[in-house]
Design a protein around this motif. Structure first.
Motif, PDB file in Angstrom:
ATOM      1  N   GLU A   1      -1.900  37.453  26.146  1.00 45.69           N
ATOM      2  CA  GLU A   1      -2.571  37.214  24.912  1.00 45.69           C
ATOM      3  C   GLU A   1      -4.108  37.222  24.952  1.00 45.69           C
ATOM      4  O   GLU A   1      -4.973  37.607  24.311  1.00 45.69           O
TER       5      GLU A   1
ATOM      6  N   SER B   1      -7.234  39.241  23.949  1.00 45.27           N
ATOM      7  CA  SER B   1      -7.946  39.068  23.202  1.00 45.27           C
ATOM      8  C   SER B   1      -9.525  38.920  23.649  1.00 45.27           C
ATOM      9  O   SER B   1     -10.373  39.457  22.873  1.00 45.27           O
TER      10      SER B   1
ATOM     11  N   ARG C   1     -10.427  42.518  23.924  1.00 44.00           N
ATOM     12  CA  ARG C   1     -10.739  43.054  22.693  1.00 44.00           C
ATOM     13  C   ARG C   1     -12.174  42.656  21.988  1.00 44.00           C
ATOM     14  O   ARG C   1     -12.938  43.202  21.398  1.00 44.00           O
TER      15      ARG C   1
ATOM     16  N   GLY D   1      -4.478  45.694  16.508  1.00 41.58           N
ATOM     17  CA  GLY D   1      -4.062  44.686  17.234  1.00 41.58           C
ATOM     18  C   GLY D   1      -3.355  45.148  18.572  1.00 41.58           C
ATOM     19  O   GLY D   1      -2.490  44.498  19.236  1.00 41.58           O
TER      20      GLY D   1
ATOM     21  N   ALA E   1       0.811  39.210  17.466  1.00 42.80           N
ATOM     22  CA  ALA E   1      -0.194  40.005  17.636  1.00 42.80           C
ATOM     23  C   ALA E   1      -0.548  40.751  16.315  1.00 42.80           C
ATOM     24  O   ALA E   1      -1.794  40.874  15.874  1.00 42.80           O
TER      25      ALA E   1
ATOM     26  N   ALA F   1      -2.551  38.203  14.154  1.00 41.11           N
ATOM     27  CA  ALA F   1      -3.716  38.065  14.342  1.00 41.11           C
ATOM     28  C   ALA F   1      -4.577  39.259  14.045  1.00 41.11           C
ATOM     29  O   ALA F   1      -5.715  38.922  13.516  1.00 41.11           O
ATOM     30  N   ALA F   2      -4.179  40.463  14.142  1.00 40.07           N
ATOM     31  CA  ALA F   2      -4.867  41.800  13.602  1.00 40.07           C
ATOM     32  C   ALA F   2      -5.099  41.449  12.147  1.00 40.07           C
ATOM     33  O   ALA F   2      -6.166  41.966  11.697  1.00 40.07           O
TER      34      ALA F   2
END
Length: 603
Positions: A295, A299, A302, A533, A559, A562-563
């Motif tokens: 993750e 992240s 991303r 995400g 996920a 989080a998105a």
């Protein structure tokens, strides 16, 4: 051999203490029991009573023997025997001996002898001695002459009979001297052997008991059991240490691997994975650690991608501004020159006309590029809402089928979807996810059109390929499935594929392998996927061409949440004409025109 660590030593110590506590307690209890048993088994009163019982047996045996001797003395002192022994009448003596044996059941045999061993008379009881059941005792007593009897032995005819062997039981026991022509009685008695055997057994037991009490008490009961318990204690310690090492080492090794993995992570390397196996808490910790790194790596990738996209968007905005401003003056100037020329020179007239056409064509191309740059610079933020991904893909399949059918009717190279065999393979089960339907539709459309363009270019570049009207260029397949906490969308084609050397930079802006591409299509696709995400990768397709795999998180997963949080922090996006392109902006800069302005990709 590796030295045990602190955790191993603690586990070993815990197992050792756990094993030794009951063992030490059992040793203490056992020694107490042994001491009590020893004290009970070897009390002095036992020896005293044993000696008394042995004395009773000895006195009983002595009394039996003394009775036999007294009985033999009484027989020898009886007047009938004394007269018959010295009368010289053998028949009289035999009759007397028979009477005596009948009167005394304990007798086995009677013999009357002279001192020189001459046998005067003898008599047996009639059955032999049974050694298994009887003990014999032979007593010898002198026979004194009776008053009034004749002196000297009676004359006898012929030689005296030979002396018989001594009866069983050994030499005669007891009584009297034998001198000259004195006569003696040899009596053999029999008694049951059970009491004498009991006496011998009691004597043997008493001797063994005294020897055990005197010599072996401490060694037998204390030292031998103490040695046994000491050996048991040592074996328990060794086994406890081995068990502790065997139990602790796998756990400690996995913890050590986990600790070693944290060092490169602290230095910024998020590609480390421990991959611990098992079903215990340490394995769960390792899997959680790997998921955390995945993750974090996602992240970070991303964030880095969005940061790069932000820089590229700034540059695209600047380029669009710098290119757009001089286009209109250039076009107006060329048109004015063409309009004001009134001469009659045909060659110059053709030159002006050609120049005007070239400038107008290139300005159109530049305006298209400006529109694409502007769209890329104003790429909107995804607005995620709960939806069924499977239902969305089925709807897109129907939409693409309609476009494909219309393209086949026109049978032109521009109608891309009409020249490919497009199929959708979507499961019937729901696939819950958080989606921006409009933006995901654009991303899917970009990839499908990208595959169709690659098939078209490969068909055109094929040597000797015949451009048959309406012929299909190839095959494109869209499939979906759920895997773990993600949904996977795979877009495959049977085209030429993508060179592995350029796969790592496929999604960077302005990277393209096509002569007429801007390299923005796949960047826009990745931006949309990242806003959802998810991730996107380029692989080799089972069909022989390229495969684009989009991985979107399931609804409700970390996920996905989080998105949605990132989408909320990005704020609402504006779709007004002013926000999309501003006054005077071309129609391609609007949100609706964005779907048509991002079709040029990196292939």
């Amino acid at each position: 051999m590796r030295i045990p660590g602190r955790t191993e030593r603690r586990v070993v110590a815990a197992i050792l203490v756990t094993a030794l506590i009951p063992l030490v307690a059992s040793i203490v209890v056992a020694r107490t029991v042994i001491a009590r048993v020893s004290a009970t088994a070897f009390q002095p009163e036992f020896g005293v009573h044993l000696d008394r019982a042995l004395g009773v047996y000895a006195e009983l045996a002595a009394a039996i023997k003394q009775g036999m001797r007294s009985e033999a003395k009484a027989i020898a002192a009886a007047d009938p025997l004394r007269r018959s022994a010295f009368a010289g009448d053998a028949e009289l003596l035999d009759a007397e001996l028979a009477r005596i044996i009948a009167a005394h059941p304990a007798l086995v045999s009677l013999r009357v002898e002279r001192c020189g061993g001459e046998l005067v008379g003898a008599r047996e009881r009639g059955r032999p001695v049974d050694p298994a059941r009887e003990k014999t005792l032979t007593v010898r007593k002198a026979i004194e002459r009776a008053p009034g009897s004749a002196s000297g032995p009676a004359p006898s005819e012929g030689p005296a009979p030979p002396a018989e062997p001594a009866p069983p039981g050994g030499p005669a026991a007891g009584g009297g001297d034998c001198e000259g022509d004195a006569t003696a009685l040899v009596a053999t008695f029999a008694a049951p052997s059970a009491r004498f055997d009991e006496l011998e057994s009691a004597q043997a037991f008493a001797q063994a008991y005294r020897a055990l009490e005197r010599e072996h008490r401490k060694e037998y009961l204390d030292e031998s059991y103490g040695d046994a318990f000491a050996a048991l204690l040592g074996a328990t310690i060794v086994l406890a240490v081995l068990a502790g090492v065997l139990v602790a080492r796998p756990v400690v090794d996995r913890i050590a691997r986990l600790a070693a993995a944290t060092r490169p992570v602290a230095e910024g390397d998020l590609s480390v994975r421990v991959a611990l196996k098992g079903d215990d808490e340490v394995a769960d910790l390792g899997r959680a650690f790997d998921r955390m790194l995945e993750e974090l790596e996602g992240s970070r990738a991303r964030i880095e991608f969005l940061k790069r996209m932000g820089e590229w968007q700034k540059m695209a905005r600047h380029l669009a501004h710098e290119i757009k401003n001089p286009l209109t003056p250039i076009q107006l100037a060329v048109e004015e020159c063409h309009r004001r020329y009134a001469g009659s020179d045909p060659a110059y007239q053709r030159l002006l006309q050609t120049t005007l056409e070239v400038v107008e064509e290139e300005i159109g191309t530049l305006r298209r590029l400006v529109g694409e740059f502007s769209n890329f610079a104003r790429l909107p933020q995804a607005e995620l809402e709960p939806a069924d991904l499977a239902e969305f893909l089925r709807e897109q399949g129907e939409r693409f089928a309609a476009v494909e059918e219309a393209g086949r009717e026109h049978a032109s190279d521009e109608a891309l979807l009409g020249r490919v065999d497009l199929e959708f393979d979507v499961p019937a089960a729901p696939m819950p996810a958080a989606l921006d339907r409009e933006m995901l539709r654009r991303a899917l459309g970009n990839i499908v059109r990208n595959a169709a363009q690659a098939l078209r270019d490969a068909q055109r570049a094929a040597p000797g390929a015949a451009a048959r009207p309406g012929a299909l260029w190839g095959r494109v397949r869209v499939s979906a499935r759920s895997e773990g906490q993600s949904h996977l969308i795979a877009i495959d084609d049977d085209g030429p594929g993508i060179d592995p050397a350029v796969r790592d930079s496929m999604f960077d802006p302005y990277v393209t392998t096509r002569y007429d591409g801007t390299g923005l299509g796949l960047s826009i696709v990745k931006k949309i996927v990242v806003d959802h995400g998810g991730t996107i990768d380029v692989l080799d397709s089972p069909l022989g061409g390229a495969r684009f795999v989009i991985r979107l998180p399931r609804a409700g997963t970390p996920a996905a949440r989080a998105a949605q949080r990132a989408e909320g922090e990005g704020g609402p996006r504006s779709t007004s004409p002013r926000a999309a392109g501003g006054p005077g902006a071309p129609a391609a800069l609007g949100r609706e025109a964005f779907a048509d302005g991002d079709r040029e990709d990196a292939r």
